[in-house]
Design a protein around this motif. Sequence first.
Motif, PDB file in Angstrom:
ATOM      1  N   VAL A  79       1.144  -1.108  -0.597  1.00 48.43           N
ATOM      2  CA  VAL A  79       0.075   0.380   0.036  1.00 48.43           C
ATOM      3  C   VAL A  79       1.302   1.187   0.278  1.00 48.43           C
ATOM      4  O   VAL A  79       1.804   1.499   0.258  1.00 48.43           O
ATOM      5  N   CYS A  80       0.883   2.240  -0.924  1.00 44.57           N
ATOM      6  CA  CYS A  80       1.804   3.016  -0.839  1.00 44.57           C
ATOM      7  C   CYS A  80      -0.248   4.899  -1.411  1.00 44.57           C
ATOM      8  O   CYS A  80      -1.186   4.367  -1.142  1.00 44.57           O
ATOM      9  N   LEU A  81       0.478   5.994  -1.427  1.00 40.13           N
ATOM     10  CA  LEU A  81      -0.450   7.341  -1.548  1.00 40.13           C
ATOM     11  C   LEU A  81      -1.331   7.056  -2.857  1.00 40.13           C
ATOM     12  O   LEU A  81      -2.855   6.228  -2.617  1.00 40.13           O
ATOM     13  N   GLY A  82      -0.728   6.820  -4.446  1.00 45.16           N
ATOM     14  CA  GLY A  82      -1.082   6.862  -5.177  1.00 45.16           C
ATOM     15  C   GLY A  82      -1.640   5.528  -5.838  1.00 45.16           C
ATOM     16  O   GLY A  82      -2.354   5.077  -7.219  1.00 45.16           O
ATOM     17  N   ASN A  83      -0.538   4.049  -5.607  1.00 44.65           N
ATOM     18  CA  ASN A  83      -0.763   3.115  -6.540  1.00 44.65           C
ATOM     19  C   ASN A  83      -0.359   3.225  -7.452  1.00 44.65           C
ATOM     20  O   ASN A  83      -1.058   2.363  -7.959  1.00 44.65           O
ATOM     21  N   ILE A  84       0.186   3.832  -7.891  1.00 43.61           N
ATOM     22  CA  ILE A  84       0.806   4.305  -9.312  1.00 43.61           C
ATOM     23  C   ILE A  84       2.271   3.866  -9.269  1.00 43.61           C
ATOM     24  O   ILE A  84       2.990   4.299 -10.263  1.00 43.61           O
ATOM     25  N   CYS A  85       3.247   4.053  -8.161  1.00 48.63           N
ATOM     26  CA  CYS A  85       4.705   4.628  -8.088  1.00 48.63           C
ATOM     27  C   CYS A  85       5.107   3.962  -7.457  1.00 48.63           C
ATOM     28  O   CYS A  85       5.382   2.482  -7.608  1.00 48.63           O
ATOM     29  N   ARG A  86       5.146   2.775  -5.155  1.00 49.15           N
ATOM     30  CA  ARG A  86       5.759   3.162  -4.551  1.00 49.15           C
ATOM     31  C   ARG A  86       5.172   1.653  -4.443  1.00 49.15           C
ATOM     32  O   ARG A  86       5.869   1.032  -5.096  1.00 49.15           O
ATOM     33  N   SER A  87       4.023   1.229  -4.258  1.00 47.21           N
ATOM     34  CA  SER A  87       3.616   0.161  -4.284  1.00 47.21           C
ATOM     35  C   SER A  87       2.893  -1.155  -5.096  1.00 47.21           C
ATOM     36  O   SER A  87       3.178  -2.545  -4.859  1.00 47.21           O
ATOM     37  N   ASP A  92      -7.789   7.610  -3.492  1.00 45.99           N
ATOM     38  CA  ASP A  92      -8.558   7.783  -5.285  1.00 45.99           C
ATOM     39  C   ASP A  92      -8.317   8.500  -6.000  1.00 45.99           C
ATOM     40  O   ASP A  92      -8.783   8.243  -6.929  1.00 45.99           O
ATOM     41  N   TYR A  93      -6.955   9.268  -6.263  1.00 49.26           N
ATOM     42  CA  TYR A  93      -6.178   9.788  -6.852  1.00 49.26           C
ATOM     43  C   TYR A  93      -6.047   8.989  -8.358  1.00 49.26           C
ATOM     44  O   TYR A  93      -6.208  10.142  -9.811  1.00 49.26           O
ATOM     45  N   HIS A  94      -5.822   7.773  -8.328  1.00 45.69           N
ATOM     46  CA  HIS A  94      -5.559   7.419  -9.229  1.00 45.69           C
ATOM     47  C   HIS A  94      -6.001   6.031 -10.121  1.00 45.69           C
ATOM     48  O   HIS A  94      -5.866   5.249 -11.158  1.00 45.69           O
ATOM     49  N   ILE A  95      -7.253   6.030  -9.389  1.00 49.53           N
ATOM     50  CA  ILE A  95      -7.873   4.676  -9.541  1.00 49.53           C
ATOM     51  C   ILE A  95      -7.655   4.244 -11.432  1.00 49.53           C
ATOM     52  O   ILE A  95      -8.079   5.285 -12.071  1.00 49.53           O
ATOM     53  N   PRO A 110      11.171   6.508  -0.399  1.00 51.06           N
ATOM     54  CA  PRO A 110      10.886   7.965  -0.770  1.00 51.06           C
ATOM     55  C   PRO A 110      10.042   7.870  -2.362  1.00 51.06           C
ATOM     56  O   PRO A 110      10.448   7.006  -2.731  1.00 51.06           O
ATOM     57  N   ASP A 111       8.918   8.313  -1.982  1.00 51.01           N
ATOM     58  CA  ASP A 111       8.237   9.326  -2.915  1.00 51.01           C
ATOM     59  C   ASP A 111       8.782   9.546  -4.248  1.00 51.01           C
ATOM     60  O   ASP A 111       9.382  10.727  -4.145  1.00 51.01           O
ATOM     61  N   PRO A 112       8.697   8.826  -6.101  1.00 54.63           N
ATOM     62  CA  PRO A 112       9.155   9.414  -6.158  1.00 54.63           C
ATOM     63  C   PRO A 112       8.302  10.373  -7.121  1.00 54.63           C
ATOM     64  O   PRO A 112       9.282  10.853  -8.285  1.00 54.63           O
ATOM     65  N   TYR A 113       7.399  10.476  -6.486  1.00 55.79           N
ATOM     66  CA  TYR A 113       7.072  10.986  -7.552  1.00 55.79           C
ATOM     67  C   TYR A 113       6.817  12.678  -7.923  1.00 55.79           C
ATOM     68  O   TYR A 113       6.637  12.880  -9.430  1.00 55.79           O
ATOM     69  N   GLY A 114       7.458  13.328  -7.632  1.00 52.69           N
ATOM     70  CA  GLY A 114       8.031  14.464  -7.451  1.00 52.69           C
ATOM     71  C   GLY A 114       9.306  14.906  -8.690  1.00 52.69           C
ATOM     72  O   GLY A 114       9.711  16.069  -8.548  1.00 52.69           O
TER      73      GLY A 114
END
Length: 154
Positions: free
Chosen positions: A7-15, A44-47, A125-129
């Motif tokens: 589990v991460c925040l957006g479910n598009i990078c780390r998890s 729910d940002y990237h469902i 580390p969150d790589p998104y930004g």
Amino acid sequence: MKRVLFVCLGNICRSPQAEGVFAQLVREAQLDDAIVCDSAGTSDYHIGELADPRTRAASLRHDLALTHRARQVTVDDLDHFDWVIAMDQHNLAHLQHMAGRSQARLRKLRLLREFDPDPGDLAVPDPYGGGADGFERVYQICLRSCRALLAEVA
Ligand code: 4NP
């Protein structure tokens, strides 16, 4: 069957990266019949989206194709899965809140980097930004940590 959720925040990078790496290790160990895994986000940002193109590119450089579609974590996940592995302390706090007072749910919650043999920091580390190197770093953290996690789960 043992069930592991990342589990991460957006479910598009780390998890999804952790899920893909862990699934590959499970296949290599021929444990497909014994262990399943999935991933989800607290937001729910990237469902419905595939993993971030930069995550998929980093993964492909290691011959791993990610096909997961983002979804949001649910309370039912905390009952269904045996291990629920958060990428950072914010994700963990969110899951702890969702778990309420249920010790059965709370017992399942862990941080991925508790398993990292070379931890440094307890957060992935969150790589998104950031830049491409952040995505390679996430891949390497996932690889090291998932190897150790698999040894515990198996
Ligand atoms: P993730 O990264 O939690 O590793 O999937 C993020 C992806 C998207 C956002 C934040 C973090 N966002 O704010 O959209």
